[in-house]
Every structure is written in structure tokens, then in C-alpha cells.
Design a protein around this motif. Structure first.
Motif: not given
Length: 507
Positions: A170-171, A174, A178, A185, A188, A222-223, A399, A402, A406
Motif C-alpha cells: 500500500t505505501t 501510494y 504521487w 498531499n 507527506c 507515507a502513512n 488505506v 492516504p 489526498t
């Protein structure tokens, strides 16, 4: 005409070439569309799902799922109301009546539906301690120590993969998005190049996933919501080691040792997560002992059984009160300044750095113990909505952040909940700001302009979480099981020489 399973090249040659050319693309298109539908369309319940018998611990799945939903609500409330120009976030994190403010969303019990994210994490840990230990404990009580060793070896091997592979996937997706789509965002800000982004992600993740890491960030930037996963892993190790260490103990000794461990993690050292896991293990042990015929069960608990309705309803009420512990800061003086918490603040042990976790320990354990003994509450968590939340809970937890940072951030800017721009700051979302300002009418936390974005955000988060569950989370579980089988030589029993048995006797 040949079937799809048979394939074009498997035919006898009776079909014309034109027929082959006309049908092949349609077959491929159908296969592609079918595959996309399988990936993108939420998993539907089977026709007989309503009649399927639930597992005895299905209520724990529902409770875990609903707890993840509370985390979602909590983070959205703080994101929208957390601007420096607003005091709303302060109200959410403090008790009813703090600073002379009496808000519906901070009222006792009700506040847990607005700011119950911390309580949810404590519930996660108790449930994990319960479900990770229930099978080993059953084998202990049956005296099947060889099966117990196999079970613990398998569970321990698979645990890291089960927790960290979904975070990797997931990261990585993500941070790639970007640079692929070129969006900004707030949570981060992206690096200059994708190469820099990958290297930063690698360095952060390798340190984050190291069980014995000391210092540094406790999450992947990132999360940031992944901070709870290393503690989940540590708590899992504590649970497995406790099962192994106490596997040969008598029942009474095992229960006493578990109580001592809880006291150690809660009152001697600052290991609240260890206390939560071990307490979940203790609850599982007592539940299994209560169901066994003729086995040992603490007599004083047996004598209280006829009063269980009275006891568990009161435990539930106390749990809801303690779950609302003020958490604006980790200072006990600030806790003491909140109405209804002055005397309770003196119960905090010296070892606990952040006071809220002491009270959440008791709240989470009371709740997990009360739910299966309160029929209406158990039925709610065994219902289809909570069972759906339970199935996607881990992916939902991963999730929602993120998506909030966004899509959610932009939608909040559109309806009028954008962050004020500080002096010298570039407004990166100026194009989105106040495109469709809506009135902020209604109680704090239930404002009309706050609820409208969730007509998009909530279904979107459910949808993405369902995809991640099917495409990442469930395959991660299967991969870990497959890998464990491979390291065992494909599941074939290993031949052991007699000399090994002699050495074991001598040891």
C-alpha cells in the motif's frame, strides 16, 4: 465451436479461419472485462451467507471491524476540525465541560463515536491477544504439546509477513502515485525525484519493520497511522512466547503467571501494549476453561456467574466512560484539569508515560469481556455490516489515511473546511478552496458541510479497502502459509536420525 477452456489451438480444424478471427478478440475482451470486474467490483456475500453458521468468535471480527471504523471517524474529525484557527479539535480530545464547553460530541459515551480511535487501538490489541492464543491454549489444555509446538512455529513464522506485506504494497503504490499523477498531499510532501522517493521509502521501512528498533520515527511517513503495527508485532511475540513458556505449567500457575505479566507490563514498566495482549490471552484462557467439563475454573468466578448480567452491563458502562479518557496531551496535570477525571488521574501508575493507555487498558478489556455476554450487542457485531467491516478491517485501517490526505483534503477544501494559509506559505490547494462552500450548521462533528464529503469518501474508502483486502491482504496470508510450507520441504516430514533423540534426552 470450441469452449474457452479447450482453446483455439486445441480444435480439430473444422472451424473456418474467419470464425477464429472473429471469436478470438471477443473471448479476450470478455476475459479482460471479467478480470477487471473481479478486481474492481466489491466482493458480494454468497447466497447462503445469511444462513451460514458464524464462528464462535465472529463477534470479535465485527468488534475489530467497527473499531477500525471508529479510527476512520476519529481521524476525519481531527483533520477537518484541526486547523489552528479552530478550537474544535481541542474539544474532541478533552472531556465534556472542559474549558466551559458542553458539546454533544464530547458527552460521556457519545464521545467514543467521535474520538474513539485510541480506544479502538486498545481493542485491537486485546482481540489480537485473544485470537492469537486461543488455539495454542486449547492445545495446552488438551495436553497436545507436539501440536502446540507446530502451531506456534507456524504462527510465529507467518506473523511478520501477515502484518508487513500489506504495508509494503500500500505505501509503495501510494508514493508511486504521487510521481505518476503529479499531485501534492499535505501529510507527506513528495521528494524531488521518484528515485529519491524510493530510497527514502526503503530506509524508512527497513527501520520501521525492525522489531528491536530504538529511537527514530515510529511510523512510515507515507502513512503515519502505521505506528500501531510494530507494537502489534511486539505484542504478538509476547503472546507466542508466553504460550511457549507456560505450555507445561499447571492451569492455576498459568493463570497466575498471566496476571503477574499484566501487572508487570502495566505497573512496573511502560509496556501497555504487552499488558493488552496478555490480558486478551488471559480472557481466552478463562473462556476456554469455562467451557471445559470437569476442568479447573476459579471458584470465585464460578460463584459470580449467576450475577453475570448485572456485572457485565456495569462493566460496559464503566468501559464507555473510561474509553473517553482525555488525550489532548500526555501530561497528567492536563488530565487532572478535565471534569470527571481529577480523582481518577491519581490511579495512573508511575511507569505509564502516556496516561490514556492505562485507562484504555481497562476500558478495552471490559468491553471485550462484556460484548459476548450482552445479547443485543453481540448480535450487532455479528451482523452483516460489522462482519463486512471485520473482513476488510486491516486494509481499511491502512488505506483510510492516504485517501484522507489526498481525496479527503481536497473535498474538505471544496466545502469550506480548508486549512488557513499561514504567512509565507504557498496555498497548494488554492484551486480547490471554497469551490462549493456549504453551511457549517449542526453540532460539532455533525456539521452539514462536514458530512456531505463522506457521501463520496466513505464508499470510496470501503471500495479501496475491499480491493486491497482481496488483492493484497488475503494473498499475503496465503503467501506466508505457502512460504512456511516451502521451508518445511513442501510439507514432507523430515527424517530425524536416532542420534538426535539421544542428544535430546541428554539435554
Amino acid at each position: 465451436m470450441h469452449s474457452l477452456r479447450e482453446g483455439i489451438l486445441d480444435g480439430t480444424g473444422n472451424d473456418s479461419s474467419s470464425a477464429v478471427k472473429s471469436t478470438a478478440p471477443s473471448f479476450s475482451l470478455k476475459a479482460i472485462l471479467r478480470g477487471l470486474r473481479h478486481i474492481l467490483w466489491p466482493k458480494a456475500a454468497s447466497a447462503d451467507s445469511s444462513s451460514r453458521q458464524l464462528r464462535p468468535t465472529a463477534y470479535l471480527d465485527g468488534l475489530r471491524g467497527f473499531a477500525a471504523f471508529l479510527v476512520y471517524i476519529h481521524h476525519h474529525q481531527l483533520w477537518a476540525h484541526g486547523a489552528k484557527s479552530l478550537k474544535s479539535a481541542v474539544y474532541f480530545e478533552n472531556a465534556y465541560g472542559f474549558d466551559g464547553e458542553f458539546r454533544l460530541s464530547t458527552f460521556y459515551g457519545i464521545r467514543n463515536f467521535f474520538s474513539g480511535g485510541h480506544m479502538a487501538v486498545a481493542v485491537f490489541y486485546v482481540i489480537s491477544g485473544y485470537v492469537l492464543s486461543v488455539k495454542p491454549l486449547a492445545l495446552m489444555q488438551s495436553g497436545e504439546h507436539l501440536k502446540l509446538a507446530d502451531n506456534l512455529a507456524s504462527a510465529f513464522f507467518r506473523r511478520w509477513f501477515r502484518l508487513y506485506l500489506p504495508i509494503i504494497a500500500t505505501t509503495l503504490v501510494y508514493i508511486t502515485s504521487w510521481h505518476l499523477f503529479g499531485y501534492w498531499n499535505f501529510a507527506c510532501p513528495p521528494k524531488e525525484t521518484f528515485g529519491d522517493e524510493l530510497w527514502n521509502w526503503y530506509v524508512e521501512f527497513k527501520n520501521f519493520s525492525f522489531l528491536f528498533k530504538e529511537g527514530g520515527w515510529i511510523w512510515v511517513k507515507a502513512n503515519t497511522h502505521t505506528w500501531s503495527i510494530p507494537l502489534e508485532m511486539r505484542g504478538s511475540v509476547i503472546t507466542y512466547m508466553a504460550c511457549m513458556a507456560l505450555s507445561r505449567a499447571t492451569t492455576k500457575a498459568r493463570l497466575v503467571c498471566l496476571v503477574v505479566l499484566v501487572g508487570y507490563y502495566l505497573y512496573v514498566v511502560d509496556g501497555y501494549y504487552g499488558a493488552l495482549f496478555v490480558a486478551g490471552m488471559l480472557q481466552a484462557d478463562l473462556d476456554l476453561l469455562a467451557r471445559r467439563e470437569g476442568g479447573y475454573f476459579p471458584g470465585w468466578l464460578r460463584r459470580l456467574e449467576r450475577h453475570k448480567t448485572f456485572i457485565y452491563y456495569h462493566l460496559f458502562v464503566v468501559s464507555m466512560y473510561l474509553a473517553g479518557v482525555p488525550s489532548a496531551t500526555n501530561k497528567v496535570e492536563d488530565l487532572r484539569a478535565n471534569p470527571g477525571w481529577y480523582w481518577l488521574s491519581y490511579l495512573k501508575p508511575q511507569a505509564v508515560f502516556d496516561p490514556k493507555w492505562f485507562y484504555l487498558f481497562w476500558a478495552a478489556n471490559m468491553l471485550v469481556a462484556a460484548v459476548p455476554r450482552m445479547g443485543w450487542l453481540r448480535r450487532w457485531f455479528e451482523g452483516r455490516f460489522c462482519q463486512f467491516l471485520g473482513r476488510i478491517s486491516f486494509a481499511f485501517y491502512l488505506v483510510h489515511g492516504p485517501i484522507l490526505a489526498t481525496v479527503g483534503d481536497r473535498l474538505y477544501h471544496v466545502v469550506g473546511w480548508g486549512r488557513p494559509v499561514e504567512a509565507g506559505e504557498v496555498d497548494m490547494l488554492a484551486a480547490w478552496r471554497d469551490l462549493l462552500p456549504l453551511p457549517k450548521v449542526g453540532p460539532i462533528g455533525l456539521e452539514f458541510s462536514f458530512l456531505v464529503p463522506h457521501l463520496i469518501l466513505l464508499p470510496l474508502t470501503f471500495w479501496v479497502a475491499d480491493i486491497v483486502t482481496r488483492m493484497v491482504d488475503e494473498p499475503s496470508v496465503k503467501f506466508a502459509a505457502w512460504l512456511y510450507k516451502r521451508v518445511q520441504g513442501g510439507g514432507k516430514p523430515e527424517m530425524k536420525p536416532e542420534s538426535n533423540e539421544m542428544m535430546l534426552r541428554l539435554a
